[in-house]
Scaffold this motif. Structure first.
Motif, short mmCIF file in Angstrom:
data_model
loop_
_atom_site.label_atom_id
_atom_site.label_comp_id
_atom_site.label_asym_id
_atom_site.label_seq_id
_atom_site.Cartn_x
_atom_site.Cartn_y
_atom_site.Cartn_z
N GLY A 98 0.78 -1.23 0.00
CA GLY A 98 0.00 0.00 0.00
C GLY A 98 0.82 1.28 0.00
N ALA A 225 -6.85 4.26 -3.11
CA ALA A 225 -6.45 4.43 -1.71
C ALA A 225 -6.14 5.88 -1.39
CB ALA A 225 -5.25 3.54 -1.42
N ARG A 234 -7.72 0.91 5.36
CA ARG A 234 -6.74 2.00 5.36
C ARG A 234 -7.10 2.99 6.47
NH1 ARG A 234 -8.10 0.45 0.33
NH2 ARG A 234 -6.42 -0.21 -1.06
#
Length: 512
Positions: A98, A225, A234
């Motif tokens: 991520g 994201a 997240r």
């Protein structure tokens, strides 16, 4: 009591907002009144971790590539060591799921066998002829930094170039814990800033399957994201507790258990600590001198942070951050709930299907815990010369301010003391944690000569100003070198290689 808005605010923008006090309406309070919000989905970015990982020291000569079955080219994490007492540690960017930036913000925490964090103290090093040069330095200078390419050297077990990696070093009984944040540590702009709102666009989605909100201008159903303010996978960085306390000689404990009532504390809590002397807040530390080696060790014990200070009195400014990557618990909690905990009205956003009580990892937002926000960020070039000062002004009205910054370096051959490894033969561009240092050298029968190393930086922090002090173009240090002619030595100048050319800073805050 905190107040919550889920819906459209006075600017006709879909959002989720939490104000700290009942007197402040989340519907109409200006977004720039940073000190009044515990959370605001209209912020430019959500500050979040992408991972925490610890690699430990190992004795002898070895090469360990992780995960099992990988090699020197395909590893994600690695430890290598000869019989020098120093273990080289590597984390490739591919390990941090991520992360959206090549050179992200990171912390490197030094922890011993007992789980006590030791990096807050000043350390000393001796150099040159008869060890007559002494440098007092913050322990962070042991880190290699986050680099876009690194060649360890032909004498290393890894003799191929490593792309985009975080480098550190461990010694006997001392290990390293890396914490990586999804923020750029170099000149890179923050991805996907808020855009102009789009009529009819969905920005909040709270169902039994989803708990997420997008930044203005992005549809929550298709947002990436970096376009989300939060979702269940997240989670933003939440500050469970904070403080600025005195640390006399001995042990000082700060109990934050009341802030975690109603939560099953799983995983671990992360402490971010600044230690300084006097009334002025310094980061990463008050510039050291040979007259006062200070700094406390600390450890999180249950729901307390315990400082042990073996030296002179100092202060600690700290954040206790909710960080837990354990698997989601299983239950029937709704993604949004309101309840009373210890007589306090609380609302929470949870991962879908969380247990009751939820794990720390299940909590996306808790109205008791303000989300860390960016008050100001930027980059400036480092001027040449000794004790140069660069001032950054900001407004932290109503906030408890904190700071992080990184020195940005070009490619080149590093000093051994800048990487911790004599095998390093080349670095690409990198960012490093800052450290403050000072030194002196003693000539036989001569007065002591003090100097400031050229790669020493620090800043002072007030409620409206961060003042950075730099020393670019000064030597790294001076050393005595033995000769065969009177007086038996010369003073040698060691220059800084790969000097920093810029600083990336983040002024952070939570409601005071």
């Amino acid at each position: 009591m905190a107040r919550l808005l889920i819906g459209v605010d006075s600017s006709n923008i879909g959002c989720i907002k939490i104000t700290k006090n009942n007197a402040d309406s989340p519907y109409s309070t200006e977004d720039t009144a940073y000190g009044k919000f515990s959370f605001n989905s209209k912020w430019e970015t959500n500050v979040r971790f992408v991972g925490v990982d610890q690699l430990n020291y190992g004795g002898g000569s070895f090469a360990e590539f992780l995960p099992a079955g990988t090699d020197k080219s395909s590893f994600q994490r690695a430890r290598t060591a000869y019989s020098t007492g120093v273990v080289s540690l590597y984390w490739k960017s591919s390990f941090w799921a991520g992360v959206e930036y090549d050179l992200p913000v990171f912390d490197m925490k030094t922890v011993n066998d007992a789980g006590v964090y030791t990096y807050g103290r000043i350390s000393t090093g001796a150099y040159g002829y008869q060890g007559r040069t002494t440098v007092f330095k913050h322990l962070w200078n042991e880190e290699g930094g986050y680099v876009n390419s690194f060649f360890p050297g032909a004498g290393n077990y890894i003799n191929v170039a490593i792309p985009l990696s975080l480098i550190s070093f461990a010694t006997s009984g001392v290990h390293k814990k890396a914490v990586v944040w999804n923020l750029p540590g170099d000149e890179t702009a923050i991805k996907d800033p808020p855009l102009a709102p789009v009529p009819g666009q969905m920005q909040v989605q709270i169902t039994k399957d989803f708990c997420r909100v997008s930044k203005p201008g992005y549809d929550v159903r298709v947002a990436t994201a970096s376009q989300l303010a939060f979702d269940s996978s997240r989670r933003p960085v939440k500050v469970v507790a904070s403080g600025d306390i005195g640390l006399p000689t001995g042990t000082t404990s700060f109990d934050f258990s009341s802030f975690l009532a109603g939560i099953n504390v799983s995983g671990e809590l992360i402490a971010d600590v600044i230690q300084y002397k006097g009334s002025t807040i310094y980061f990463p530390c008050t510039p050291p001198t040979d007259d006062d080696i200070y700094g406390a060790y600390y450890q999180i014990v249950g729901t307390s942070i315990v400082f042990t200070n073996p030296g002179s009195a100092c202060r600690a400014r700290f954040l206790i951050i909710s960080q837990d990557n354990t698997a989601a618990s299983v239950g029937s909690n709704k993604v949004f709930r309101q309840l009373s905990i210890g007589g306090q009205d609380v609302f929470q956003f949870l991962r879908p299907g969380a247990a009751n009580p939820p794990n720390l990892a299940d909590v996306i937002i808790d109205s008791r815990w303000p989300v860390l926000q960016i008050v100001k960020t930027g980059v400036f070039g480092i001027p040449d010369g000794a004790n140069q000062q660069t001032v950054v002004n900001f407004d932290s009205t109503g906030l408890f301010p904190f700071i992080k910054y990184f020195t940005i370096h070009g490619a080149g051959e590093p000093n051994d003391s800048q990487t911790g490894s004599s095998d390093a033969t080349g670095l690409g561009k990198r960012i490093r944690l800052p450290y403050a240092s000072a030194g002196y050298y003693d000539r036989p029968s001569q007065p002591r000569v003090r100097f400031t190393p050229g790669d020493s930086t620090y800043c002072t922090l007030t409620t409206n100003e961060a003042r950075f002090f730099t020393n670019k173009t000064l030597p790294l240090r001076y050393e005595l070198e033995q000769t065969q002619v009177n007086p038996g030595y010369t003073v040698k100048t060691i220059g800084v290689s790969c000097p920093a050319y810029a600083i990336r800073y983040y002024i952070l805050g939570i409601p005071a």
